[in-house]
Scaffold this motif. Structure first.
Motif, short mmCIF file in Angstrom:
data_model
loop_
_atom_site.label_atom_id
_atom_site.label_comp_id
_atom_site.label_asym_id
_atom_site.label_seq_id
_atom_site.Cartn_x
_atom_site.Cartn_y
_atom_site.Cartn_z
N VAL A 172 1.06 -1.01 0.19
CA VAL A 172 0.41 0.16 0.09
C VAL A 172 0.82 1.42 0.03
O VAL A 172 0.71 2.60 -0.76
N ASP A 173 1.55 1.39 0.92
CA ASP A 173 2.89 2.25 0.88
C ASP A 173 3.15 2.79 -0.77
O ASP A 173 3.21 3.65 -0.97
N LEU A 219 1.38 3.91 -2.81
CA LEU A 219 0.54 5.27 -2.12
C LEU A 219 1.77 6.30 -2.85
O LEU A 219 1.23 7.08 -3.26
N VAL A 237 -5.72 1.97 -6.74
CA VAL A 237 -6.60 2.31 -5.08
C VAL A 237 -7.67 1.98 -5.34
O VAL A 237 -7.69 1.13 -3.61
N LYS A 238 -8.31 2.38 -5.68
CA LYS A 238 -9.88 1.97 -5.62
C LYS A 238 -10.86 0.92 -5.11
O LYS A 238 -10.54 0.16 -4.44
N LEU A 267 -9.07 -0.77 -2.15
CA LEU A 267 -10.14 0.05 -1.33
C LEU A 267 -11.61 -1.23 -0.78
O LEU A 267 -12.16 -1.50 -0.04
N TRP A 285 -8.30 -0.21 4.66
CA TRP A 285 -6.87 0.90 4.31
C TRP A 285 -7.70 2.38 4.21
O TRP A 285 -6.56 2.93 3.35
N SER A 286 -8.89 2.18 3.82
CA SER A 286 -9.17 3.43 3.24
C SER A 286 -8.30 4.49 4.29
O SER A 286 -8.27 5.86 3.31
N ASP A 325 -5.36 5.58 5.09
CA ASP A 325 -3.91 5.80 5.05
C ASP A 325 -4.40 6.15 3.36
O ASP A 325 -3.69 7.25 3.30
N CYS A 326 -5.51 5.88 2.30
CA CYS A 326 -6.01 6.28 1.29
C CYS A 326 -5.73 6.79 0.84
O CYS A 326 -5.49 7.96 0.46
N VAL A 352 -5.27 10.59 -1.11
CA VAL A 352 -5.89 10.11 -2.59
C VAL A 352 -7.12 11.98 -2.94
O VAL A 352 -6.92 12.71 -3.74
#
Lengths: 841, 446
Positions: A411-412, A415, A433-434, A437, A443-444, A446-447, A451
Motif C-alpha cells: 500500500v505504501d 501511495l 487504490v480503488k 479499497l 486501509w481507507s 491511509d489511502c 488521494v
C-alpha cells in the motif's frame, strides 16, 4: 543476374505491371525454344531467372506458359527445376496448357536418375489441376515402390497432394493403405514420417464420413504404432521427431508402467537444442502424468531448467515461443516457480510482448517470501521510458497487493506512485487504490489521506477519473472537500466526454448527498438536471431513475444507491478455468501464444488432425454426429483419471496459493456460433425409424404435417424428447461452456442399477432407449462420468447433462444445462426416472 | 503445416515467395508487412513473432534485416515454425556465405531450390546441409566481400585476431576456393551474452550468462571430432550452490545439438560429435553462478542550480590489460523535460562520440575501444525546461551498456582441445577456437 530494378518491384495497378517486359521475354523464349546452338542453356537460364523473379515480385507471367513449356526440353537440371517451379505456380490458372507439361513430366518420372524421378513426381503432383489426376495415379504408384528413398519420400507427400485435388481418386487407388504399409515397414524414417503426416490428414478428413477411416485414425494412436515409432525416435530428423511426439501425446497408456517407460525413453529429448523437440516432449510428459499428481508435479520441476535455458538461448522469436509455454505452466502452478522469480525480471532491451508475459509471471509467483523483492523490481519499471510497460508494471503491483494477505508494504508503494506526479502513473495508481479499497476497506484511512491531495484537474484518463470520483463518493464523510470537489466536477459536466465518468459522477453525488445532505444538495440538483438532459442514454436513464427514486422515498433511495457493502474477496478472473484447461490441452500450439483455445481463431476445416478427439478435454468422444450411435471404441478409453478435468485436479491438490480456486463466471467472449443443427432434416429423412420411443413419434408426425392430434399420452411426462437428436461433439462442447448450470442434483441409484453397472457401456444403451444420448463417457469402477444430451421433440432445444456415478455409494450427481431453462426441471424428472429404471428389466 | 513461406526485405519487397498449399490468399505478404509496420501505432510495441489476421497465422523471424515469414491456417506448434524459419535462414547463410538482401537477390533461384527440398506441401523434410547438397544444383553467386558491411561476430574476429583470414567465416559451405581445393578447417566459437543489473549502490542484483558453443565446419568426409571442456565443469545447481570460490565452473543447465554424443561427458567432460556441414550450436548453456562483471558503471546525477543538473558517468574495465573491448555504447534516458545537454570529455580521450537524442530523450556515449584496467569518464550538463518534481534520479536512467569483448569469456568455460578422432599424420585441418563476450542487458540503476 542483377536484381530487378526498383521500378519493376512495385506491383501497384498504376504501374505498367511489366507488360512490355513480359512480351519481350516471350519473344526471346520463342527464339530459344527450338535452338540447339551451343550455350543455349546458359541463355535460357538467364531468361528463366528473369521469369521467376517477375513471378516472385507478383508480375503475372502466366502468358509465357506455352513458351516456358516449349523451352523445357532440356537435360540441364537447374533449368528443369526453374521450369517445374514456374509450372507449379501457373498450372492451376492454365489447366489446358498444363496438359502440355504432363508429357515431359511423366517421361521424367521414368528417368534413370532418382533425383529427376523425384523432382518430376513432385512437380506432377503440384499441378493442382483436377482433370489431370488420372495421370498421377500411375507415376505415384510406382513412386511409392521406387527403390530410392528420395522418390518414395516425394511420392508419399504426392499422395497427400492428390488427396487434396481429388479425394476419391486417392482413396479408390487404395493409396491410404499403401501408405499405412509403408509407414510400418519402410527403412527410411523420412518416408515413415511423411506417411504419418499424410495419413493423419487423410483419415481425419475421411473420418467425418467413414466409420472405417475413423477407426484407422484411432489406430494411429494405438500401442503397437506408438511403440514402433517411439523405438525409432532417434533415427528421425528433429522435425519428424516433433511429429511423432505430437502423436505420442495423444496416446493413453493402459498401464502406469508404460508411462514411466515412455518418459525414460524420452528423457534425453529434454536436452535437445531444438526448442520444438523439447516442447513436444514436455507435452508428452504433461499429458501422460495428468492422472498421477505427484509425478505431474515432478515433471514441472524437471522441465523448469530446460525451458529456462531455451528461453535464454536462440533468437528473440524462438525464446518468445518457449516463454509463452513457460508462462502457461507458471500460471497453472505458480508455487513451483516461486523461487525462480528472478528469471522473470525484465531486461531493458526486451520487446514489449516478452515483458508483458514476464510481468504476468512475476505477479503469479509472488508469495510471502519474495513479494518484497518482486514489488521493488516492479517499482523500477514504473519509471520506465516504455510507458505501456510502466503502466502494466503498476497494475502488476496492484494485482500482487490484491492477492496478498499482508499488503502493508505494498500500500505504501502504491501511495508513493501517486506522489510521483507522472500523469500515467497517477492514473494507474488511482484505479488500483480503488480496487484495493474494495477489497481492504480497512486501509481507507491511509489511502484517502493521499488521494485527497490529488487535484482532480490533473487526472484526465476516464478510468482514473472514474476511480477518483468513486472514492470521493464512497468516502465523502472522511474527505473534507468531497462535496465541493464533486460540485466543481458537476459544474464542468459538459466538458466531461466520457459517459463512464458522468455515470460515476451521478452515483458519487448521490452517495455524498446521503452522508452530507446540506453540503451536497446543490450539487445533486445540478447533477440530476445535467444528467436528465444528457444525450447519452445510460446517463439520462440513470439520472432519471435517481430523480424518481428520490421523489418516492429518500431512505429507499439510499438503500438502493448506497447499501452497506461487503469487501470483495476475490476479483473475477478474466478467463474461466475451462478455457484455461482447454489451452493447456492444446499445449505446444498457437493456443498458448494467443492465450485462447483453437476454436476461437481457427476455422473448423483447419483444426488439424486429431483435433476432433481432443474435444471435451481428455474425454473420449462417442458417436459420430452423422449416425447418432455410440460407437463401441469410444467407451473403451481407459484413462484412469477421466473423471477429473485438470482444473478439478488442481483443486484437489489443494495448493493454490493465491486463492484462485474461485471459478469465474463463464466468459462471454468464449461463446461462438453453434454448429448448425441437422435435427430436423434427419427426422424427416427417417420418419419410419421413430422406433422404440413412442412419445417421440408424435412429434415427428406433427412435423410432417400429418395433422394427427398431438395429444400427449396421459402416462408420459409433459416433456417429449426427440429420439433422433443430433449434436456433434464440438457443438456440445461449446454449449456446455456457454450455458449456465440450470440444475444440479444428487440422486441415488437403485441396487439393481448398481448391479447392472458392469462398465461404462451399459448405461448409454439404456439411456438411449429413453431418447437420452451419450456423447462422451469414461472412468473406472467405482467412478464413472458421462456426458449426455437430449433434444425436445418439437423444437431445437437441447439439454446437456453431466452425470457422475459412484457405484460404491450408489449415488449419482447430475448437472443439467438447458437452452430453455424453464423446462429443465421437467427434463430432470425425466432423466432421473430413466436412470432409476436402469437395471430393471 | 506451413502454407506459404516468403522472405521480405526491410522495405517489404518479396525476395522469394513460395506457396506450398494454396490455402492462403496471394496478398498475404502485403497484409503481413502492413500489420508489422503499423503494429506500434496501437502503443503495443513490436509485433509479436506470431499473430493471427482473419484466420491466417503469420510467423516471422528477423535475420540480418530480412524478414523470414511463414503462414498457415492450422494451429501448429509455434516453436516448430519459428525454429524452422531460423534454420532456413541459417541454411541460406551456409550456402551463400553471407546473408543479406543483396546476396539473397543474387541467389534467389538457389534459395527456391533449397525451399523446395526443405519443405514439401508444408511439412519439414530436411534441414541438413549434407543431404541438401545432393539436391541443390545452383552455384552460389558471391557478392563482393569488401563491399559488405561487417556483420555480427564475424567482424569482431577480424579485428581481434590478425591470424584469422577475414573472410573465412563468410564463405559458403559449397563454394570452392579459387584454387579449386577446399581449405580444411573448423571454427569453434564460444559466444557468451551476459546480463547484469547493478543497483544504485553498485550491488549486483541479477546476473546471468547465456552461452553457446558454435561450430562451423568445412571438413570433408565428416570426421568424428572430440571437444573437451573444463574438467571442473559442473551442471545443475542445488548441490553446488555453496561451491562458489572453489573455482569450478557451474552451469545451471545446458542443451546439445543432435549430433553430440555424451557417452563420456560425465567422466571427462568430452563431447563427441560428427559435425554436420555448416554452422550450428554444439551446446547452449546458462549460468547464474556469480562472476566478475567486465565493467563497473558509476553514474552520479545532481541538480546544479535552477533548471540545471550535472551528470558524471564512469566506466571502469575490470578485465586484464591484454584484452580490449570493442564498440562500446553507453545510453541513459534523461528527464523528459531536458532541453539541452552539453558534454565534457576527459582530456586526451580518443574515439569517443557523444550525442543527445532529443526524440527519445536519451544521451549516448560511444567508445571505440576500452583497454582492460582503464577508466573512462563523461561529464554532461543538462538544461531543463521546467523545475523537477523532486528527486531527479527517479526521472532518469537506468544506464545501459552494450559492448563486445573478443578473446574473453566471463564464465571461464573453456574448450581445452579439439581433436580428430581418427588421427592421421597427413590430415591436419585448421582449427580455430575463439571466445567472445557480448552484453545482452547490462544495466546500472540510478
Amino acid at each position: 543476374m542483377a536484381p530487378p530494378a526498383q521500378s519493376q518491384r512495385s506491383s501497384s495497378p498504376s504501374q505498367p505491371s511489366g507488360k512490355s517486359e513480359v512480351s519481350d521475354l516471350k519473344l526471346q523464349l520463342r527464339q530459344l525454344a527450338g535452338s540447339r546452338a551451343p550455350g543455349v542453356d546458359d541463355s535460357k537460364r538467364e531468361l528463366f531467372k528473369k521469369v521467376i523473379s517477375y513471378m516472385t515480385i507478383g508480375i503475372d507471367v502466366s502468358s509465357l506458359f506455352g513458351e516456358m513449356v516449349m523451352c523445357s526440353a532440356t537435360s540441364d537440371i537447374v533449368l528443369k527445376k526453374m521450369c517445374y517451379l514456374y509450372v507449379g505456380n501457373y498450372a492451376k490458372v492454365n489447366p489446358d496448357l498444363a496438359l502440355l507439361t504432363i508429357n515431359f513430366l511423366q517421361r521424367d518420372c521414368h528417368d534413370e536418375d532418382p533425383m529427376i524421378r523425384g523432382l518430376a513426381l513432385r512437380s506432377l503432383c503440384s499441378l493442382r489441376v483436377a482433370n489431370l489426376v488420372e495421370y498421377l495415379v500411375g507415376p505415384l504408384g510406382s513412386g511409392l515402390k521406387d527403390s530410392n528413398s528420395y522418390v518414395r519420400v516425394v511420392a508419399v507427400i504426392g499422395v497427400l497432394k492428390l488427396y487434396h485435388i481429388s479425394a476419391s481418386t486417392c482413396v479408390d487407388a487404395d493409396f491410404p493403405s499403401t501408405l499405412k504399409h509403408l509407414m510400418l515397414n519402410d527403412s527410411d524414417t523420412q518416408v515413415v514420417a511423411n506417411c504419418l503426416s499424410a495419413l493423419q490428414e487423410i483419415w481425419s478428413a475421411e473420418a467425418t464420413t467413414s466409420e472405417e477411416a475413423s477407426r484407422e485414425r484411432e489406430a494411429l494412436i494405438s500401442k503397437p504404432v506408438i511403440y514402433y515409432l517411439l523405438n525409432r525416435i532417434k533415427e528421425f530428423s528433429e522435425w519428424a521427431q516433433c511429429l511423432v511426439l505430437e502423436l505420442v501425446a495423444k496416446y493413453v497408456p493402459v498401464e502406469s508402467d508404460e508411462i514411466f517407460d515412455i518418459m525414460n525413453l524420452l528423457e534425453d529429448r529434454l536436452q535437445h537444442a531444438n526448442g520444438a523437440v523439447v516442447l513436444a516432449t514436455i507435452k508428452v510428459f504433461l499429458h501422460l502424468t495428468l492422472s498421477l499428481t505427484d509425478v505431474h508435479q515432478q515433471v514441472y520441476e524437471r522441465i523448469k531448467a530446460p525451458l529456462l535455458t531455451l528461453v535464454s538461448s536462440g533468437s528473440p522469436e524462438q525464446s518468445y515461443a518457449v516463454l509463452s509455454h513457460l508462462h502457461i505452466l507458471v500460471m497453472r502452478a505458480p508455487y513451483i516457480f516461486s523461487s525462480d522469480y528472478k528469471h522473470f525480471y525484465c531486461q531493458y532491451n526486451e520487446p514489449s510482448y516478452v515483458k508483458r508475459l514476464k510481468l504476468e509471471m512475476l505477479t503469479a509467483v509472488a508469495n510471502e517470501s519474495n513479494t518484497y523483492e518482486i514489488v521493488t523490481e516492479l517499482c523500477e519499471y514504473a519509471a520506465n521510458v516504455d510507458i505501456p510497460i510502466a503502466r502494466e508494471s503498476i497494475r502488476a503491483v496492484g494485482k500482487i497487493a490484491l492477492q496478498q494477505y499482508d499488503v502493508n508494504a505494498i500500500v505504501d508503494r502504491l501511495l508513493q506512485f501517486l506522489e510521483m506526479e507522472k500523469d500515467y502513473v497517477t492514473a494507474e495508481a488511482l484505479v488500483l487504490v480503488k480496487d484495493l479499497l474494495r477489497k481492504y476497506p480497512q486501509w481507507s484511512h491511509d489511502c484517502i489521506a493521499v488521494v485527497g491531495n490529488i487535484s482532480s484537474k490533473n487526472v484526465q484518463e476516464p478510468k482514473a477519473k472514474a476511480a477518483l470520483i468513486w472514492m470521493l463518493g464512497e468516502y465523502s464523510q472522511d474527505m473534507q472537500d468531497a462535496p465541493y470537489i464533486l460540485e466543481s466536477l458537476v459544474e464542468n459536466w459538459d466538458e466531461e466526454h466520457s459517459a463512464e465518468v458522468r455515470l460515476h459522477l451521478l452515483t458519487a453525488v448521490m452517495k455524498c448527498f446521503f452522508k452530507r445532505p446540506p453540503e451536497t444538495q446543490n450539487a445533486l440538483g445540478a447533477a440530476l438536471a445535467a444528467g436528465i438532459a444528457d444525450f447519452h442514454q445510460d446517463v439520462h436513464d440513470r439520472a432519471l431513475f435517481y430523480y424518481r427514486i428520490l421523489q418516492y422515498n429518500v431512505s429507499v433511495a439510499e438503500h438502493v444507491v448506497n447499501p452497506p457493502k461487503q469487501a470483495v474477496s476475490v476479483f473475477a478472473d478474466t478467463q474461466s478455468s475451462e478455457i484455461k484447461d482447454r489451452i493447456f490441452d492444446e499445449f505446444n500450439s498457437l493456443s498458448v501464444v494467443y492465450q485462447k483455445p483453437s476454436y476461437m481463431f481457427t476455422d473448423k476445416e483447419h483444426r488439424g488432425p486429431f483435433e476432433f478427439s481432443d474435444e471435451l478435454g481428455n474425454l473420449s468422444i462417442g458417436g459420430e454426429a452423422a449416425d447418432n450411435v455410440v460407437s463401441a471404441q469410444s467407451v473403451e478409453a481407459n484413462d484412469k483419471d477421466l473423471l477429473l478435468t485438470t482444473s478439478e485436479k488442481e483443486e484437489t491438490r489443494g495448493s493454490s496459493t493465491n486463492g484462485s480456486a474461485y471459478t469465474a463466471p463463464y466468459d462471454s467472449s468464449s461463446t461462438s456460433v453453434f454448429a448448425s443443427q441437422t435435427r430436423i432434416e434427419s427426422e424427416i429423412s427417417n420418419p419410419t425409424s421413430a422406433g422404440h420411443a413412442p412419445q417421440a413419434s408424435l412429434g415427428i408426425d406433427d412435423l410432417l404435417g400429418l395433422g394427427l392430434p398431438a395429444a400427449p399420452a396421459p402416462s408420459s411426462p409433459q416433456l417429449k424428447l426427440s429420439s433422433k437428436a443430433v449434436l456433434d461433439p464440438s457443438a456440445f462442447q461449446q454449449k456446455w461452456r456457454q450455458l449456465p448450470v440450470a440444475l444440479s442434483q444428487e440422486c441415488s441409484v437403485s441396487p439393481q442399477g448398481v448391479a447392472a453397472f458392469t462398465g461404462p457401456q451399459a448405461l448409454p444403451r439404456h439411456m438411449q432407449s429413453h431418447s437420452i444420448h451419450c456423447i462422451a463417457s469414461g472412468g473406472q469402477s467405482p467412478n464413472f462420468k458421462f456426458f449426455f444430451f437430449a433434444q425436445k421433440a418439437e423444437e431445437t432445444s437441447n439439454y446437456l447433462v453431466e452425470c457422475i456415478i459412484n457405484t460404491s455409494s450408489a449415488k449419482a450427481q447430475i448437472k443439467i444445462k438447458a437452452d430453455d431453462q424453464s423446462t429443465s426441471s421437467a427434463f430432470s424428472t425425466l432423466f432421473q426416472s430413466a436412470l432409476s429404471r436402469f437395471g430393471i428389466p | 503445416m506451413i502454407s506459404q513461406l516468403f522472405v521480405l526485405s526491410q522495405r517489404g519487397d518479396n525476395i522469394v515467395f513460395r506457396d506450398y498449399r494454396g490455402e492462403v490468399q496471394k496478398g498475404s505478404a502485403e497484409i503481413f508487412f502492413r500489420k508489422v509496420k503499423f503494429w506500434n501505432d496501437g502503443g503495443e510495441g513490436d509485433a509479436p513473432p506470431a499473430f493471427n489476421v482473419n484466420g491466417v497465422n503469420y510467423f516471422h523471424v528477423r535475420v540480418s534485416g530480412l524478414l523470414f515469414v511463414a503462414t498457415t491456417r492450422v494451429n501448429v506448434s509455434p516453436s516448430l515454425v519459428l525454429e524452422l524459419l531460423q534454420r532456413i535462414a541459417r541454411l541460406i547463410k551456409d550456402y551463400l556465405g553471407v546473408l543479406n538482401e543483396d546476396s539473397l537477390r543474387n541467389n534467389f533461384v538457389l534459395v527456391y531450390e533449397l525451399l523446395d527440398e526443405v519443405i514439401d506441401f508444408g511439412y519439414a523434410q530436411t534441414t541438413s546441409t549434407e543431404v541438401l547438397k545432393s539436391y541443390v544444383f545452383n552455384e552460389p553467386v558471391m557478392i563482393d566481400a569488401a563491399r559488405m558491411p561487417s556483420l555480427g561476430p564475424a567482424a569482431i574476429f577480424m579485428q581481434g585476431n590478425k591470424r584469422m583470414p577475414g573472410t573465412a567465416i563468410t564463405k559458403s559451405v559449397v563454394a570452392n576456393e579459387p584454387g579449386g581445393r577446399r581449405r580444411e578447417e573448423i571454427f569453434v566459437d564460444v559466444i557468451e551474452k551476459i546480463s547484469v543489473t547493478f543497483s544504485a549502490s553498485g550491488y549486483i542484483l541479477t546476473s546471468e550468462i547465456d552461452g553457446t558453443i558454435q561450430m562451423k565446419s568445412y571438413l570433408t568426409g565428416n570426421p568424428e571430432i572430440l571437444l573437451a571442456l573444463n574438467d571442473d565443469l559442473n551442471i545443475g545447481r542445488g548441490d553446488y550452490r555453496s561451491s562458489y570460490g572453489s573455482g569450478a565452473v557451474i552451469l545451471d543447465d545446458c542443451n546439445f545439438h543432435e549430433s553430440v554424443h555424451l557417452n563420456s561427458f560425465d567422466i571427462d567432460r568430452t563431447l563427441t560429435l560428427v559435425p554436420p556441414d555448416g554452422e550450428f550450436s554444439v551446446m547452449n548453456y546458462r549460468m547464474t553462478q556469480e562472476f566478475k562483471p567486465p565493467f563497473r558503471i558509476n553514474a552520479l546525477l545532481e541538480e546544479a542550480g535552477l533548471l540545471k543538473a550535472e551528470l558524471i558517468l564512469k566506466v571502469h574495465a575490470e578485465f586484464s590489460s591484454s584484452i580490449t573491448a570493442n564498440s562500446i555504447l553507453v545510453q541513459m534516458p534523461v528527464p523528459t523535460y531536458t532541453t539541452r545537454v552539453s558534454f565534457d570529455l576527459e582530456p586526451g580521450a580518443v574515439g569517443n562520440t557523444t550525442d543527445y537524442r532529443e526524440s527519445s530523450k536519451t544521451l549516448e556515449w560511444g567508445l571505440k575501444k576500452i583497454v582492460g584496467g582503464s577508466e573512462h569518464t563523461l561529464r554532461a550538463k543538462l538544461t531543463f525546461a521546467q523545475e523537477p518534481h523532486g528527486n531527479i534520479t527517479k526521472e532518469a536512467g537506468p544506464v545501459s551498456m552494450t559492448f563486445t569483448i573478443p578473446m574473453y569469456n566471463a564464465s571461464r568455460l573453456q574448450v581445452k582441445y579439439l581433436q580428430m578422432a581418427k588421427k592421421s599424420n597427413t590430415y591436419n585441418p585448421y582449427r580455430w577456437v575463439r571466445y567472445v563476450t557480448e552484453a545482452n542487458s547490462y544495466v546500472a540503476r540510478l
